[in-house]
Design an enzyme around this catalytic site. Sequence first.
Site, PDB file in Angstrom:
ATOM      1  N   GLU A  26      18.349  20.127  77.310  1.00  0.00           N
ATOM      2  CA  GLU A  26      18.254  18.780  76.748  1.00  0.00           C
ATOM      3  C   GLU A  26      18.609  18.693  75.271  1.00  0.00           C
ATOM      4  O   GLU A  26      19.241  17.739  74.829  1.00  0.00           O
ATOM      5  CB  GLU A  26      16.826  18.209  76.911  1.00  0.00           C
ATOM      6  CG  GLU A  26      16.356  18.069  78.330  1.00  0.00           C
ATOM      7  CD  GLU A  26      15.556  19.272  78.773  1.00  0.00           C
ATOM      8  OE1 GLU A  26      14.682  19.090  79.606  1.00  0.00           O
ATOM      9  OE2 GLU A  26      15.799  20.391  78.285  1.00  0.00           O
ATOM     10  N   GLU A  46      10.607  14.680  84.676  1.00  0.00           N
ATOM     11  CA  GLU A  46      11.629  14.162  83.769  1.00  0.00           C
ATOM     12  C   GLU A  46      12.791  15.153  83.666  1.00  0.00           C
ATOM     13  O   GLU A  46      13.960  14.774  83.716  1.00  0.00           O
ATOM     14  CB  GLU A  46      10.998  13.924  82.393  1.00  0.00           C
ATOM     15  CG  GLU A  46      11.692  12.869  81.561  1.00  0.00           C
ATOM     16  CD  GLU A  46      11.354  11.460  81.999  1.00  0.00           C
ATOM     17  OE1 GLU A  46      12.078  10.551  81.582  1.00  0.00           O
ATOM     18  OE2 GLU A  46      10.398  11.269  82.766  1.00  0.00           O
ATOM     19  N   ARG A  95       4.034  19.854  78.066  1.00  0.00           N
ATOM     20  CA  ARG A  95       3.641  18.687  78.881  1.00  0.00           C
ATOM     21  C   ARG A  95       3.070  19.205  80.194  1.00  0.00           C
ATOM     22  O   ARG A  95       3.808  19.488  81.134  1.00  0.00           O
ATOM     23  CB  ARG A  95       4.826  17.760  79.110  1.00  0.00           C
ATOM     24  CG  ARG A  95       5.326  17.117  77.825  1.00  0.00           C
ATOM     25  CD  ARG A  95       6.388  16.059  78.073  1.00  0.00           C
ATOM     26  NE  ARG A  95       6.883  15.541  76.808  1.00  0.00           N
ATOM     27  CZ  ARG A  95       7.945  15.996  76.158  1.00  0.00           C
ATOM     28  NH1 ARG A  95       8.636  16.999  76.692  1.00  0.00           N
ATOM     29  NH2 ARG A  95       8.326  15.485  75.011  1.00  0.00           N
ATOM     30  N   HIS A 123       2.894  24.463  85.580  1.00  0.00           N
ATOM     31  CA  HIS A 123       2.098  25.493  86.237  1.00  0.00           C
ATOM     32  C   HIS A 123       1.272  26.340  85.282  1.00  0.00           C
ATOM     33  O   HIS A 123       0.603  27.253  85.703  1.00  0.00           O
ATOM     34  CB  HIS A 123       3.024  26.397  87.051  1.00  0.00           C
ATOM     35  CG  HIS A 123       3.869  25.641  88.017  1.00  0.00           C
ATOM     36  ND1 HIS A 123       3.344  25.027  89.130  1.00  0.00           N
ATOM     37  CD2 HIS A 123       5.200  25.375  88.028  1.00  0.00           C
ATOM     38  CE1 HIS A 123       4.329  24.424  89.803  1.00  0.00           C
ATOM     39  NE2 HIS A 123       5.450  24.618  89.154  1.00  0.00           N
ATOM     40  N   ASP A 150      13.881  20.875  81.382  1.00  0.00           N
ATOM     41  CA  ASP A 150      12.438  21.126  81.493  1.00  0.00           C
ATOM     42  C   ASP A 150      11.964  21.102  82.939  1.00  0.00           C
ATOM     43  O   ASP A 150      12.622  20.557  83.830  1.00  0.00           O
ATOM     44  CB  ASP A 150      11.655  20.092  80.678  1.00  0.00           C
ATOM     45  CG  ASP A 150      11.812  20.308  79.180  1.00  0.00           C
ATOM     46  OD1 ASP A 150      12.259  21.403  78.795  1.00  0.00           O
ATOM     47  OD2 ASP A 150      11.510  19.389  78.407  1.00  0.00           O
ATOM     48  N   TYR A 185       5.371  25.567  77.751  1.00  0.00           N
ATOM     49  CA  TYR A 185       5.749  24.152  77.888  1.00  0.00           C
ATOM     50  C   TYR A 185       4.564  23.248  77.586  1.00  0.00           C
ATOM     51  O   TYR A 185       3.444  23.485  78.050  1.00  0.00           O
ATOM     52  CB  TYR A 185       6.275  23.892  79.299  1.00  0.00           C
ATOM     53  CG  TYR A 185       6.903  22.537  79.449  1.00  0.00           C
ATOM     54  CD1 TYR A 185       7.956  22.149  78.629  1.00  0.00           C
ATOM     55  CD2 TYR A 185       6.447  21.636  80.400  1.00  0.00           C
ATOM     56  CE1 TYR A 185       8.540  20.908  78.754  1.00  0.00           C
ATOM     57  CE2 TYR A 185       7.034  20.383  80.540  1.00  0.00           C
ATOM     58  CZ  TYR A 185       8.074  20.034  79.711  1.00  0.00           C
ATOM     59  OH  TYR A 185       8.648  18.797  79.839  1.00  0.00           O
ATOM     60  N   ASP A 217       9.331  19.638  84.396  1.00  0.00           N
ATOM     61  CA  ASP A 217       8.567  18.524  84.949  1.00  0.00           C
ATOM     62  C   ASP A 217       9.511  17.542  85.647  1.00  0.00           C
ATOM     63  O   ASP A 217      10.707  17.791  85.794  1.00  0.00           O
ATOM     64  CB  ASP A 217       7.746  17.837  83.854  1.00  0.00           C
ATOM     65  CG  ASP A 217       8.611  17.347  82.702  1.00  0.00           C
ATOM     66  OD1 ASP A 217       9.847  17.405  82.818  1.00  0.00           O
ATOM     67  OD2 ASP A 217       8.049  16.909  81.694  1.00  0.00           O
TER      68      ASP A 217
END
Length: 727
Positions: free
Chosen positions: A12, A88, A302, A347, A84, A300, A86
């Site tokens: 990203e 998103e 989030r 996770h 990422d 990570y 998730d």
Amino acid sequence: MADAKQDLVVVESPTKARTLERMLGPGFKVEASYGHIRDLPKSKIGIDLKTFAPEYVIPDDSEKHARLLRKEAKTAPHIWLATDLDREGEAIAWHLAEIIGGVKSKMRRVTFHEITPAAIAEAFKHPRDIDQDLVNAQQARRVVDRLVGYTMSPLLWKKIRYGLSAGRVQSVALRLIVDREREIQAFKAEEYWSIDALLANHAGESFTAEVIQHKGHKIHIGTGEAADKHRAALADAKYIVKSLEKRESSRNAAPPFTTSTLQQDASRKLGFSVKRTMVLAQQLYEGVSLGDMPVGFITYMRTDSLHVAESALHQARDVITKEFGAPYAIEKPRHYKTRSKGAQEAHEAIRPTDLSRTPDRVKRFLKPDQLKLYTIIWQRTIASQMAPARFENTRLDVEAGQYVLRANGRRVLFDGFLRVYFESSDEPEKEISPLPEVQEGEALKLLGLDASQHFTQPPPRFTEASLVKTLEEFGIGRPSTYAPTISTLVDRRYVRKEGRALMPEDVGFVVTDFLSEHFPDIVDTGFTVRMEEDLDRIAAGEVEWVPVVRDFFEPFAKLVEEKTKSVKKSDVTEEATDRICPKCGRPVMIKLGRYGRFYSCTGFKKGKKGDPLPPGACDYSEPLEGQKEPQLELLEGEMCPECGKQLAKRRGRFGPFVGCTGYPDCKYIKKTQQKTGVICPDCGKGELVRRRGRGRSMFFGCERYPECTFTARELPGAAATPGKDAA
């Protein structure tokens, strides 16, 4: 070979790209998508209201990135989508695959919880396909939020005022703040008194005990007169130790951080806003230069999971033993169970990627705020694997005639995890000191009596930390939504910050009341939670996303259409009063204006500046009692070049700006430009500045405009226009 073809890796942000490229080596070319490279259009709803199919477009400022990725993908043997982990990130990977096109077999999806050489190498050994269920869950969220926003916002513009917005999570958060403020406004404080006695044992060691009983019943002292009577009786009493109870207790550390608990502790301990915390956490995750190579400092950020990798748990024991000694380590790793039902977005909890990197060892590599955040993450992770703290608790009851007094004491037997870290709270923890040694039946000496007046307190206003905690407890939103939700409430002027407290503005009250009356589901916590559960079911592949969206939107759209016709703006923004206009004798009402509610004559009309009032019109208006005028942040030493008055930071329809305090008589606005350090190639005198055009697209122009009219889409001599990192 130097000319060998390289695999293409897409992430990203450029920061993450630079970190990965150093780790992967010469066989890989890493490029950034600069966030969402494809999204719904900004100028229209972009959703087919029959099929709910979204219309995705590539924004103008992303087009060059898309062209570059397509070009690189044509010659790359393999394409690795490393966004990422998730929903998103999964959606961004899917959009990238759709944009790049070509042979699908070349594309591989990889995810990792931390950006370290070992984690990256392991991730690239186990690629997978794009998880379409996760993509559909994100797509459903995006579509629902777009439908709510684009359907509700025009209604708010018509019925309240232009520029307002509503959102599925935003409106519930606003209601929580408004409801709390109304609780505070309705609260009536009650007086009560407490009496403390300063006592001393046989050795002259003093301590304080509070009166808790009178004649065998819990004491309640409601007035100063009653307190004086009890105080007089206690002054003549004899004080004897009635009972002494000692017991040991232990306290375990808090679990490692999730997104919400990190945001809460960073707010309480460091004073960081939720948005600031997430920006810093993103920087620590994506990579900080550690000597010769950038490396991710934390996992990570989030996540709502409390799981920690076994390798990190074993490393924690080694670090604890080395830094604090063997007594502080525990025999077996401590595992925490995630309580959140929807904890599917990640996770692992937030932890340092290498626990041996103590804050002292890395402080020279980090900026001050990065170090502060990294420090509490390191401390909390280490503390979660340390031995419990042990205490000796003492409860001492003292008899004084018809009264019983109580003193509580605590002595630390072993500090355990408290040597490193303690969990903060919205309510400050009362410090309990050790009590001196006494024996049952021992006579105590009275040194003094203190009667104190108190008043019951209303519930506290929400802070960013307590609002995040409440949203999480209700199951409203997900880790990625807390920061943008709060930012929107503040940016839209629904709430303001006073210190750390979130205070609703008048427009916040009006919008909440309107939605509560006419769209109760939108601001109902239960409805929002059910929607989150539906999104989790979509992510798990249990249901299709389109029926979920249809079941929500079809009745909602009918209700919006009905309210558009039946609700009058005056019913929402005006309120009758029993006041009479002092100028013309007509009734006075309360209206909602740009800066809040105010009194206005029902015959209020204002002509053009300098013109007389229209016949029969009245210009009476007055602020409400206690209503604050909008506070301007004055700029010291900066004066208006047109009228000489001081300049101040202001906010208009299109955001913040610097303007004259003499407005509306003086309409001067200071032009603020983002300089680039590049000299204009046309005139050779001015510096190029970043500007926004009428279509909201960015370009570069000479600061000497209109004398010099040079413009360019990209900086001369630069490889590409600077973009913004994914948030």
